[in-house]
Scaffold this active site. Structure first.
Site, mmCIF file in Angstrom:
data_model
loop_
_atom_site.group_PDB
_atom_site.id
_atom_site.type_symbol
_atom_site.label_atom_id
_atom_site.label_comp_id
_atom_site.label_asym_id
_atom_site.label_seq_id
_atom_site.Cartn_x
_atom_site.Cartn_y
_atom_site.Cartn_z
ATOM 1 N N ARG A 1 -0.361 -8.677 -21.125
ATOM 2 C CA ARG A 1 -1.009 -8.094 -22.310
ATOM 3 C C ARG A 1 -0.034 -7.286 -23.154
ATOM 4 N NH1 ARG A 1 -6.366 -8.374 -22.448
ATOM 5 N NH2 ARG A 1 -6.406 -6.605 -23.862
ATOM 6 N N PRO B 1 0.821 -1.223 0.000
ATOM 7 C CA PRO B 1 0.000 0.000 0.000
ATOM 8 C C PRO B 1 0.850 1.266 0.000
ATOM 9 C CG PRO B 1 -0.358 -1.272 2.029
ATOM 10 C CD PRO B 1 0.580 -2.049 1.177
ATOM 11 N N ASP C 1 -6.793 -0.577 -27.075
ATOM 12 C CA ASP C 1 -7.178 -0.542 -25.665
ATOM 13 C C ASP C 1 -7.288 0.918 -25.259
ATOM 14 O OD1 ASP C 1 -7.579 -3.104 -24.992
ATOM 15 O OD2 ASP C 1 -5.614 -3.467 -24.139
HETATM 16 C C1 4G1 Z 1 -2.616 0.564 5.329
HETATM 17 C C2 4G1 Z 1 -3.606 -2.424 -0.951
HETATM 18 C C3 4G1 Z 1 -2.607 -0.801 5.193
HETATM 19 C C4 4G1 Z 1 -3.066 -3.274 -0.008
HETATM 20 C C5 4G1 Z 1 -3.252 1.360 4.388
HETATM 21 C C6 4G1 Z 1 -3.065 -2.307 -2.197
HETATM 22 C C7 4G1 Z 1 -3.828 -0.601 3.143
HETATM 23 C C8 4G1 Z 1 -0.269 -4.467 -2.220
HETATM 24 C C9 4G1 Z 1 -1.359 -3.906 -1.561
HETATM 25 C C10 4G1 Z 1 -3.201 -1.387 4.096
HETATM 26 C C11 4G1 Z 1 -1.937 -4.029 -0.300
HETATM 27 C C12 4G1 Z 1 -3.859 0.760 3.281
HETATM 28 C C13 4G1 Z 1 -1.926 -3.045 -2.492
HETATM 29 C C14 4G1 Z 1 -3.204 -2.862 3.900
HETATM 30 C C15 4G1 Z 1 -1.334 -4.932 0.759
HETATM 31 C C16 4G1 Z 1 0.706 -6.289 4.122
HETATM 32 C C17 4G1 Z 1 -0.051 -7.475 3.624
HETATM 33 C C18 4G1 Z 1 0.107 -5.103 3.466
HETATM 34 C C19 4G1 Z 1 -1.378 -6.963 3.106
HETATM 35 C C20 4G1 Z 1 -1.350 -5.456 3.203
HETATM 36 C C21 4G1 Z 1 -4.532 1.582 2.240
HETATM 37 C C22 4G1 Z 1 -2.229 -5.051 4.398
HETATM 38 N N1 4G1 Z 1 -1.200 -3.096 -3.644
HETATM 39 N N2 4G1 Z 1 -1.862 -4.820 2.015
HETATM 40 N N3 4G1 Z 1 -2.297 -3.609 4.578
HETATM 41 O O1 4G1 Z 1 -3.963 -3.359 3.093
HETATM 42 O O2 4G1 Z 1 -0.406 -5.665 0.487
HETATM 43 O O3 4G1 Z 1 -0.222 -3.958 -3.468
#
Ligand code: 4G1
Length: 268
Positions: free
Chosen positions: A153, A87, A168
């Site tokens: 893609r 995130p 696209d």
């Molecule tokens: C704080 C979202 C925590 C989540 C703020 C988009 C989300 C990986 C992503 C989190 C993840 C916000 C992503 C949250 C993701 C550790 C394991 C991180 C899962 C995890 C907005 C949990 N794009 N999230 N934390 O979701 O990995 O890539």
């Protein structure tokens, strides 16, 4: 294109990688994806990958050593780029997907779980962080699949016709025009007459205007970045002035009764 994924849930990727376009690209070798189980890079008998956070607080944190060992093992040879799905990453965009595909590096995708990974994983082996959006997920596996699908893609031969990739809508920075197929009437809703008119010039213009209209209505933020042709700029100005016709009224409806010979079946 070569991609390695490191995760504690490798089984999540099996069907994803063997289905549809990606399945075919993997089968032909156009796309080479290997999935590694992080637990194979642990050295205790419980194959632990997480531990309590220093400083306290809830949840568990993924330990650095298995990640560092896994990424170093998987990237031993050629030029590779290690991407942590997180995130905290920069948002994934079409531009980023094309940049990664063009760079032609071996991509190593790191999928976090629990509260996230020990900061020293970033400091030692991660080259960049990418996020698929601002919401809470349980892990980076689905984001990794999003990235793999978007990247695949861009691999020559993965999408049937090259014009599909070119057309696209995001190539243009716009949303798509509305799509219709048979039957011609659904719940009393007809197909816009222009699409069954056989007038390919009129169809092209209608679709072009609809794409601009849809983008203006639903994602006006995209229009500030889109590069529009003179024709598209004219259409946008007309739509903004409220000059263009209502989409439902565009073209004459050919009713089912008139279409008994099915000449208004979808073309191509
Ligand atoms: C704080 C979202 C925590 C989540 C703020 C988009 C989300 C990986 C992503 C989190 C993840 C916000 C992503 C949250 C993701 C550790 C394991 C991180 C899962 C995890 C907005 C949990 N794009 N999230 N934390 O979701 O990995 O890539």
């Amino acid at each position: 294109m070569r991609i390695s994924v490191i995760t504690i849930f490798p089984e999540l990727f099996r069907e994803f990688l063997s289905t549809s376009l990606i399945g075919r690209a993997v089968a032909t070798g156009d796309l080479e994806v290997s999935v590694h189980n992080l637990r194979d890079f642990t050295d205790d008998k419980h194959r632990s990958v997480d531990d309590e956070p220093y400083g306290g607080g809830g949840g568990m944190v993924m330990m650095a050593p298995p990640w560092i060992e896994a990424v170093r093992t998987v990237t031993e040879e050629e030029s590779s780029r290690c991407i942590l799905l997180s995130p905290q990453g920069r948002p994934l965009t079409d531009a980023k997907v094309r940049e990664l595909a063009a760079a032609d590096h071996h991509l190593v995708l790191v999928c976090g779980r629990y509260e996230g990974v020990d900061e020293r994983v970033r400091m030692t082996v991660v080259d960049e962080e990418i996020s698929v959006g601002d919401f809470v997920l349980s892990g980076g596996e689905v984001p990794a699949m999003v990235l793999i699908e978007a990247l695949s893609r861009q691999v020559p031969g993965v999408v049937g016709q090259p014009e599909c990739v070119e057309q696209d809508s995001f190539r243009q920075g716009l949303l798509d025009y509305p799509h219709y197929t048979r039957p011609q009437i659904v719940e009393g809703l007809p197909v816009p007459g222009v699409l069954v008119s056989g007038d390919h010039g009129a169809i092209r213009e209608w679709r072009g205007r609809q794409a601009i209209r849809s983008t203006l209505e639903k994602r006006p933020d995209l229009l500030t970045r889109a590069v529009l042709s003179d024709e598209q700029q004219d259409w946008l100005a007309q739509i903004e002035r409220g000059e263009s016709e209502d989409p439902a009224a565009a073209g004459d409806l050919v009713t089912q009764a008139e279409d008994t010979d099915n000449t208004n079946s979808p073309r191509k």
